[in-house]
Design an enzyme around this catalytic site. Structure first.
Site, PDB file in Angstrom:
ATOM      1  N   HIS A  34      38.915  46.574  29.910  1.00 48.06           N
ATOM      2  CA  HIS A  34      38.955  45.108  30.016  1.00 48.06           C
ATOM      3  C   HIS A  34      37.574  44.556  30.365  1.00 48.06           C
ATOM      4  CE1 HIS A  34      41.621  41.454  31.136  1.00 48.06           C
ATOM      5  NE2 HIS A  34      40.405  41.052  30.782  1.00 48.06           N
ATOM      6  N   HIS A  51      34.447  41.564  29.160  1.00 44.83           N
ATOM      7  CA  HIS A  51      34.007  40.429  28.338  1.00 44.83           C
ATOM      8  C   HIS A  51      32.514  40.583  28.076  1.00 44.83           C
ATOM      9  CE1 HIS A  51      37.820  38.231  28.769  1.00 44.83           C
ATOM     10  NE2 HIS A  51      37.864  38.837  29.945  1.00 44.83           N
ATOM     11  N   LEU A  52      32.157  40.794  26.802  1.00 46.54           N
ATOM     12  CA  LEU A  52      30.731  40.987  26.466  1.00 46.54           C
ATOM     13  C   LEU A  52      30.063  39.672  26.060  1.00 46.54           C
ATOM     14  CD1 LEU A  52      30.791  44.400  24.551  1.00 46.54           C
ATOM     15  CD2 LEU A  52      29.920  43.968  26.854  1.00 46.54           C
ATOM     16  N   ARG A  53      30.841  38.637  25.809  1.00 49.85           N
ATOM     17  CA  ARG A  53      30.353  37.264  25.553  1.00 49.85           C
ATOM     18  C   ARG A  53      29.641  37.066  24.216  1.00 49.85           C
ATOM     19  NH1 ARG A  53      33.737  35.321  29.174  1.00 49.85           N
ATOM     20  NH2 ARG A  53      33.123  35.539  31.342  1.00 49.85           N
ATOM     21  N   ASN A  63      37.828  36.672  23.302  1.00 53.41           N
ATOM     22  CA  ASN A  63      37.585  35.234  23.532  1.00 53.41           C
ATOM     23  C   ASN A  63      36.104  34.882  23.429  1.00 53.41           C
ATOM     24  OD1 ASN A  63      36.993  36.586  25.913  1.00 53.41           O
ATOM     25  ND2 ASN A  63      37.725  34.949  27.247  1.00 53.41           N
ATOM     26  N   ASP A 119      43.680  37.373  25.775  1.00 57.87           N
ATOM     27  CA  ASP A 119      43.230  37.391  27.166  1.00 57.87           C
ATOM     28  C   ASP A 119      42.434  36.141  27.542  1.00 57.87           C
ATOM     29  OD1 ASP A 119      42.846  38.677  29.754  1.00 57.87           O
ATOM     30  OD2 ASP A 119      40.747  38.671  29.169  1.00 57.87           O
ATOM     31  N   HIS A 176      45.302  42.872  34.369  1.00 62.83           N
ATOM     32  CA  HIS A 176      45.059  42.386  35.734  1.00 62.83           C
ATOM     33  C   HIS A 176      46.290  41.934  36.528  1.00 62.83           C
ATOM     34  CE1 HIS A 176      44.978  38.695  33.424  1.00 62.83           C
ATOM     35  NE2 HIS A 176      43.754  38.872  33.003  1.00 62.83           N
ATOM     36  N   ASP A 218      37.841  43.827  34.264  1.00 65.58           N
ATOM     37  CA  ASP A 218      37.839  42.430  33.813  1.00 65.58           C
ATOM     38  C   ASP A 218      36.443  41.835  34.027  1.00 65.58           C
ATOM     39  OD1 ASP A 218      38.550  39.998  32.788  1.00 65.58           O
ATOM     40  OD2 ASP A 218      39.939  39.451  34.374  1.00 65.58           O
ATOM     41  N   HIS A 237      29.005  35.440  34.258  1.00 64.86           N
ATOM     42  CA  HIS A 237      28.710  34.022  34.065  1.00 64.86           C
ATOM     43  C   HIS A 237      27.271  33.728  34.449  1.00 64.86           C
ATOM     44  CE1 HIS A 237      32.733  32.679  33.102  1.00 64.86           C
ATOM     45  NE2 HIS A 237      33.224  33.362  34.122  1.00 64.86           N
TER      46      HIS A 237
HETATM   47 ZN   LIG Z   1      39.758  39.104  31.030  1.00 67.80          ZN
END
Ligand SMILES: [Zn+2]
Length: 430
Positions: free
Chosen positions: A65, A67-69, A99, A157, A237, A310, A314
């Protein structure tokens, strides 16, 4: 060239191994594992020796889980920086969530991520495709096309699929294609504009709350849908005692469900929000001590199969605002080992179980070749020093995301060396 990692304690539950060993690597694969100190017959080639005496070697960690953006939010993270952070965190394979912008709801985005990872990535990247087009929860993505392009699972997600019929159809297709459905369980009509756990602390602080119920209602629905469709459901999660209870009951009934918890939900409670540090703002929110204990118990008894970060990096501008307006998420890859070894120290897990939750189980759920150092497997591994202490300094993170509520914590257990396919992708000393 051969590589020999000498004298480490090798922990590999996939082979029932825990003890001193020499690991021989050739052409990117594990060639053989010998008793520590023995020489490999016929090994005449030039050998690079890594002395790992007093250290622990485990199969490379698998974080399912992340997020590589990229594409779309490269100011928060890129595939390059995210996979460097993974390597520094001991993670050799990761699954990245869809996402992005554009959303990974068609084959071209999956192919783009795989291509970028091939070109700039330090570790193996396995994309997750979106369940619905644009994550809107309305029309299904072309699930066959996503799988064809290389997706290992589907998920919306960050959001739940609110419409039960859409989720039912998604599960039916996913089952047909042999893909797990990873569910972010949140009933938006119950979580609303909440920013932290609903309870005494949210009341005292005057912050809008997200009740445990918002998660549990959706966990219950998705378990019923999984039971109905026979699909493999993986719950992302998990954060509440009530969710744990529902999943435990479903497993006992034979529902094909697996679940994960994050290090932050296993360690922190809503009390952390009192510091007004926006790095404690996560979705689902940090819960109560009772929930944390239920999650730990669920890890112990196998209700929760996996620890996943997760990882949600940011930029400063997303977090340096009032609590209400801050983005949700923690940059988690580089503190994964240190935080989860706290659970070993506290007796929640032993080291064998730790490897299972962080490597073997997620590899099995995703159906990827990882989580083992059996001869013939890719030489994806980590050399750890479980005793070494270090202080978390986000300024030194490889990730662009410096958002961690664990800044300045002293953690014990350090990644010294990470290898992917026999190639060094991280070395603490260099
Ligand atoms: Zn996530």
């Amino acid at each position: 060239m051969r590589i020999c990692i000498k004298g480490a304690r090798l922990i590999d539950p996939s082979q029932g191994m825990d003890g001193p060993a020499d690991i021989w690597i050739r052409e990117g694969l594990v060639e053989t594992i010998c008793r520590a100190g023995s020489s490999l017959p016929g090994a005449t080639e030039h050998t690079r020796v890594l002395d790992a005496k007093g250290k622990v070697v485990v199969p490379g960690l698998v974080d399912m889980h992340v997020h590589l953006r990229e594409p779309g939010q490269e100011y928060k993270e890129t595939i390059q920086t995210g996979t460097m952070a993974a390597a520094a965190g001991g993670v050799t394979s990761l699954a990245c969530m869809p996402n992005t912008d554009p959303v990974a709801d068609h084959g071209a985005v999956i192919e783009f991520v795989l291509h970028q990872a091939q070109k700039n990535g330090s570790v193996r990247v396995h994309p997750v495709g979106a369940i619905t087009k644009g994550l809107k929860g309305e029309a299904l993505s072309e699930i066959g096309e996503l799988r064809e392009a290389g997706a290992v699972a589907i998920s919306d997600d960050g959001k739940s699929v609110g419409n039960a019929l859409v989720m039912r159809r998604a599960m039916e297709y996913a089952r047909g294609f042999g893909l797990p459905v990873i569910s972010h369980c949140e009933d938006k009509s119950l979580s609303g504009q909440g920013v932290m756990n609903e309870g005494e602390v949210s009341l005292e602080l005057g912050l809008r709350g997200i009740p445990a119920l918002a998660e549990e209602v959706m966990v219950a629905r998705d378990l019923l849908l999984a039971e109905w469709t026979g699909c493999h459901l993986h719950i992302a999660h998990v954060s509440t005692a009530g969710s744990v209870r529902l999943i435990r009951d479903a497993k006992a009934r034979g529902v094909k469900v697996t679940a994960e918890a994050t290090p932050h939900h296993l360690i922190l409670t809503q009390e952390a929000v009192r510091q007004w540090d926006t790095d404690t703002k996560v979705n689902p929110p940090l819960r109560t001590q009772q929930d944390v204990e239920a999650l730990q118990e669920a890890l112990r008894d196998g209700t929760i199969d996996v620890i996943a970060t997760d990882h949600a990096p940011h930029a400063r501008v997303d977090k340096e605002v009032e609590y209400d307006f801050a983005a949700f998420g923690i940059s988690g890859l580089e503190t994964l080992v240190g935080l989860t070894l706290m659970l070993v120290e506290r007796g929640v897990l032993d080291l064998q179980e730790w490897v299972r939750k962080l490597s073997c189980n997620p590899a099995r759920i995703l159906g990827i070749k990882a989580g083992t150092l059996a001869p013939g497997s890719p030489a994806d591994l980590v050399i750890l020093d479980p005793e070494s202490s270090w202080k978390v300094d986000p300024a030194r993170f490889y990730s662009k995301g410096k958002n961690t509520p664990f800044k300045n914590w002293t953690l014990r257990g350090r990644v010294l060396h990470t290898m992917v396919g026999g190639r060094t992708v991280y070395n603490l000393e260099s």
